[in-house]
Design a protein around this motif. Structure first.
Motif, short mmCIF file in Angstrom:
data_model
loop_
_atom_site.label_atom_id
_atom_site.label_comp_id
_atom_site.label_asym_id
_atom_site.label_seq_id
_atom_site.Cartn_x
_atom_site.Cartn_y
_atom_site.Cartn_z
N ARG A 94 0.84 -1.21 0.00
CA ARG A 94 0.00 0.00 0.00
C ARG A 94 0.86 1.25 0.00
NH1 ARG A 94 -3.33 1.08 4.47
NH2 ARG A 94 -2.09 -0.38 5.68
N GLY A 95 2.09 1.14 0.41
CA GLY A 95 2.97 2.30 0.48
C GLY A 95 4.23 1.96 1.24
N ALA A 96 5.03 2.98 1.53
CA ALA A 96 6.29 2.76 2.24
C ALA A 96 6.04 2.13 3.61
CB ALA A 96 7.03 4.09 2.41
N THR A 97 5.00 2.60 4.31
CA THR A 97 4.72 2.09 5.65
C THR A 97 4.49 0.59 5.62
OG1 THR A 97 3.71 4.20 6.23
CG2 THR A 97 3.13 2.31 7.61
N GLU A 98 3.66 0.13 4.68
CA GLU A 98 3.38 -1.30 4.63
C GLU A 98 4.64 -2.08 4.22
OE1 GLU A 98 -0.48 -2.88 3.09
OE2 GLU A 98 0.85 -4.04 1.79
N ALA A 99 5.45 -1.49 3.34
CA ALA A 99 6.67 -2.17 2.89
C ALA A 99 7.62 -2.38 4.08
CB ALA A 99 7.35 -1.36 1.79
N ILE A 100 7.75 -1.37 4.93
CA ILE A 100 8.65 -1.48 6.09
C ILE A 100 8.08 -2.52 7.06
CG2 ILE A 100 9.62 -0.23 8.08
CD1 ILE A 100 9.53 2.33 6.25
N ASN A 101 6.76 -2.49 7.26
CA ASN A 101 6.14 -3.49 8.15
C ASN A 101 6.31 -4.90 7.61
OD1 ASN A 101 4.32 -2.56 10.65
ND2 ASN A 101 4.52 -0.88 9.18
N LEU A 102 6.22 -5.04 6.30
CA LEU A 102 6.42 -6.37 5.69
C LEU A 102 7.81 -6.90 6.05
CD1 LEU A 102 5.60 -7.14 1.91
CD2 LEU A 102 7.25 -8.42 3.25
N VAL A 103 8.81 -6.04 5.93
CA VAL A 103 10.18 -6.48 6.26
C VAL A 103 10.27 -6.83 7.75
CG1 VAL A 103 12.63 -5.82 6.31
CG2 VAL A 103 11.18 -5.08 4.40
N ALA A 104 9.65 -5.99 8.59
CA ALA A 104 9.73 -6.23 10.04
C ALA A 104 9.10 -7.58 10.39
CB ALA A 104 9.02 -5.11 10.79
N PHE A 105 7.91 -7.83 9.87
CA PHE A 105 7.19 -9.05 10.26
C PHE A 105 7.76 -10.30 9.59
CE2 PHE A 105 4.42 -5.95 12.02
CZ PHE A 105 3.76 -6.60 13.06
N SER A 127 7.21 5.70 10.71
CA SER A 127 7.01 4.36 10.13
C SER A 127 8.31 3.55 10.13
CB SER A 127 6.44 4.45 8.71
OG SER A 127 7.32 5.18 7.90
N ASN A 128 9.44 4.24 10.09
CA ASN A 128 10.73 3.54 10.12
C ASN A 128 11.37 3.59 11.50
OD1 ASN A 128 12.75 2.01 8.86
ND2 ASN A 128 14.00 3.82 8.45
N LEU A 129 10.57 3.92 12.49
CA LEU A 129 11.07 3.94 13.87
C LEU A 129 10.20 3.04 14.76
CD1 LEU A 129 12.99 5.11 16.04
CD2 LEU A 129 11.38 6.99 16.32
N VAL A 130 8.90 3.35 14.78
CA VAL A 130 8.05 2.58 15.72
C VAL A 130 7.97 1.11 15.30
CG1 VAL A 130 6.70 4.55 16.55
CG2 VAL A 130 5.90 3.29 14.58
N THR A 131 8.12 0.85 14.00
CA THR A 131 8.12 -0.53 13.52
C THR A 131 9.29 -1.30 14.12
OG1 THR A 131 7.39 0.49 11.48
CG2 THR A 131 7.85 -1.85 11.38
N TRP A 132 10.44 -0.64 14.19
CA TRP A 132 11.65 -1.31 14.73
C TRP A 132 11.65 -1.31 16.24
CZ3 TRP A 132 12.69 -4.35 11.22
CH2 TRP A 132 12.56 -3.97 9.88
N GLN A 133 10.91 -0.36 16.84
CA GLN A 133 10.72 -0.41 18.31
C GLN A 133 10.01 -1.72 18.67
OE1 GLN A 133 8.49 3.15 19.16
NE2 GLN A 133 10.29 4.47 19.14
N SER A 171 18.36 0.46 9.19
CA SER A 171 17.17 0.90 8.46
C SER A 171 17.14 2.41 8.47
CB SER A 171 15.92 0.30 9.12
OG SER A 171 14.82 0.48 8.25
N ILE A 172 17.31 3.00 7.30
CA ILE A 172 17.61 4.44 7.28
C ILE A 172 16.95 5.10 6.08
CG2 ILE A 172 19.75 4.28 5.91
CD1 ILE A 172 20.69 6.03 8.61
N CYS A 173 16.52 6.36 6.27
CA CYS A 173 15.92 7.05 5.13
C CYS A 173 17.01 7.54 4.18
CB CYS A 173 15.03 8.20 5.60
SG CYS A 173 15.89 9.51 6.48
N HIS A 174 16.69 7.52 2.91
CA HIS A 174 17.62 8.05 1.90
C HIS A 174 17.62 9.58 1.97
CE1 HIS A 174 19.09 7.53 -2.55
NE2 HIS A 174 19.93 8.22 -1.82
N ALA A 175 16.39 10.13 2.09
CA ALA A 175 16.27 11.59 2.26
C ALA A 175 15.23 11.84 3.34
CB ALA A 175 15.84 12.22 0.94
N SER A 176 15.51 12.84 4.17
CA SER A 176 14.61 13.12 5.30
C SER A 176 13.40 13.95 4.85
CB SER A 176 15.38 13.88 6.38
OG SER A 176 14.50 14.65 7.16
#
Ligand code: 7TS
Length: 414
Positions: A94-105, A127-133, A171-176
């Motif tokens: 669905r977007g970046a958020t879901e992609a990051i969650n997919l990797v986490a899970f 989305s790239n912080l709380v997922t890894w928390q 896990s890091i953003c390319h651009a902030s």
């Protein structure tokens, strides 16, 4: 006038830019939140629903086969756009958020355990912080947050110190999205790989704005959203290296992701379908393909050059506002088209509301980076963010409107 391309010609492709807001022409400077859509993309959706609408991967009838071809061809366009070697390494989300969650899970819970470490930075979107928390807490792993320098670039010395043998993922953003800094992700990927860690690049603010080549960067995962790059909302991408995708368990279970099912067990379809349970977002995936055609026609190098011109111009104009703090590096070779600013005298929401009266759309708030705001000692900024259709004239309007706003709040007169 831009030296890079004919912006006025591009603007004609975006119907919404003809709107007036409160009697003024719309100046849309909120592109880091979401971009506007060109007629090609809008028309592509209409064309899909008028002529091809059908479910994919399951019919022998003509419409289903045509829809499947269009859908898979859009995946191929994404793959080419990223310089990937195999379209099967492109998973729709669905977007970046879901992609990051997919990797986490699917990857994180299996590969990160007690005593391991995950490295993120202080400039990550939530989305790239709380997922890894979540992963760190459940797995009893350590979450290391790399601090920023005083002009909000990544502190590379701290980063180097943070990456040791315990680290399983950087896990890091390319651009902030909040301060605009562009991180040297190729170098960071090399550092991660030296200790056997994987790297996830959050490309939500880079893929729409500059050339990004997954092979050159040697990234293990790349996440981004279509809606920030001219495509519809609700479609995004996870790219991952083939062998990593093969090794991962599915994220969600349901139709289309299975090969064979018994009452008590199932086997999985091959990649990428293994990660795409249920009826997918066919029309919007095809829309992302059309957006990529449009961006490719202009050229990602040209888009980056145009945004550098705009950002240089805006930064120079903002120098006149002594009462404003402007965040992010001043060197636009390491900065995206993002301009966050803050005044201790005027709340960002007041600035945003007054700008809206003049037809200028910016975003105000914490931009889903609350820990970053806290590290800057503020709770919110006003943020202008640029894209292909923005002009110097719009920046002049922004600067004039800010000047009125600051004058109004210091003297009470507009
Ligand atoms: N990562 C970054 C760097 C982002 O800027 C955003 C969205 C996301 C992830 C999440 O993307 P989504 O499409 O899944 O929501 N950033 C913003 C923003 O700056 N303003 O609104 C959304």
């Amino acid at each position: 006038m831009s030296k890079v391309f004919d912006v006025n010609k591009i603007r004609q492709d975006f119907p919404i830019l003809d709107r007036t807001i409160n009697g003024n022409n719309l100046a849309y400077l909120d592109n880091a939140s979401s971009s506007q859509k060109p007629r090609d993309v809008i028309q592509c959706l209409v064309d899909y629903y008028e002529n091809y609408n059908s479910n994919v991967h399951r019919g022998v009838h003509t419409l289903s086969m045509e829809a499947t071809d269009l859908y898979e061809s859009a995946r191929g366009k994404v793959s080419n756009f990223l310089g990937a070697t195999d379209p099967n390494t492109v998973v729709w989300t669905r977007g970046a958020t879901e992609a990051i969650n997919l990797v986490a899970f699917s990857w994180g819970f299996k590969n990160i355990g007690a005593g391991d470490a995950i490295v993120v930075s202080q400039m990550e979107h939530h989305s790239n912080l709380v997922t890894w928390q979540l992963v760190a807490t459940r797995q009893k792993a350590e979450l290391r947050v790399v601090p920023l320098t005083e002009n909000q670039t990544l502190d590379m010395e701290s980063l180097a110190d943070s990456i040791d043998e315990k680290v399983k993922l950087v896990s890091i953003c390319h651009a902030s999205n909040s301060v605009g800094s562009i991180n040297p992700v190729k170098e960071i990927a090399r550092k991660a790989h030296e200790v056997g860690a994987k790297i996830l690049i959050d490309g939500a603010q880079s893929v729409p704005h500059m050339p990004v080549n997954v092979i050159d960067l040697d990234c293990d995962f790349l996440a981004f959203s279509g809606h920030k790059m001219l495509a519809p909302m609700g479609i995004g991408v996870l790219y991952a290296k083939q062998e990593i995708l093969e090794s991962m368990e599915p994220f969600m279970r349901g139709g289309d992701m299975v090969l064979e099912v018994w009452n008590d067990k199932a086997t999985w379809n091959s990649i990428p379908n293994k990660f795409e349970a249920g009826t997918p977002n066919v029309a919007d995936a095809i829309g992302l393909g059309a957006a990529i055609d449009y961006l490719t026609e202009i050229g990602m190098d040209n888009i980056r050059a145009h945004e550098i011109e705009l950002t240089d111009y805006a930064l120079q104009k903002f120098n006149q506002f002594e009462e404003l703090d402007v965040y992010g590096p001043t060197d636009t070779s390491i900065r995206g088209g993002i301009l966050p600013f803050h005044s201790e005298y005027v709340h960002p929401h007041d600035i945003g509301t007054i700008l809206d009266q003049e037809g200028i759309a910016i975003r105000t708030g914490h931009h889903c980076t609350m820990p970053l705001m806290r590290s800057l000692g503020i709770s919110a900024t006003a943020r202008a963010s640029f894209y292909i259709y923005n002009t110097f004239d719009e920046i002049d309007r922004l600067v004039d409107a800010i000047e009125h706003t600051l004058r109004y709040f210091s003297t009470g007169k507009k």
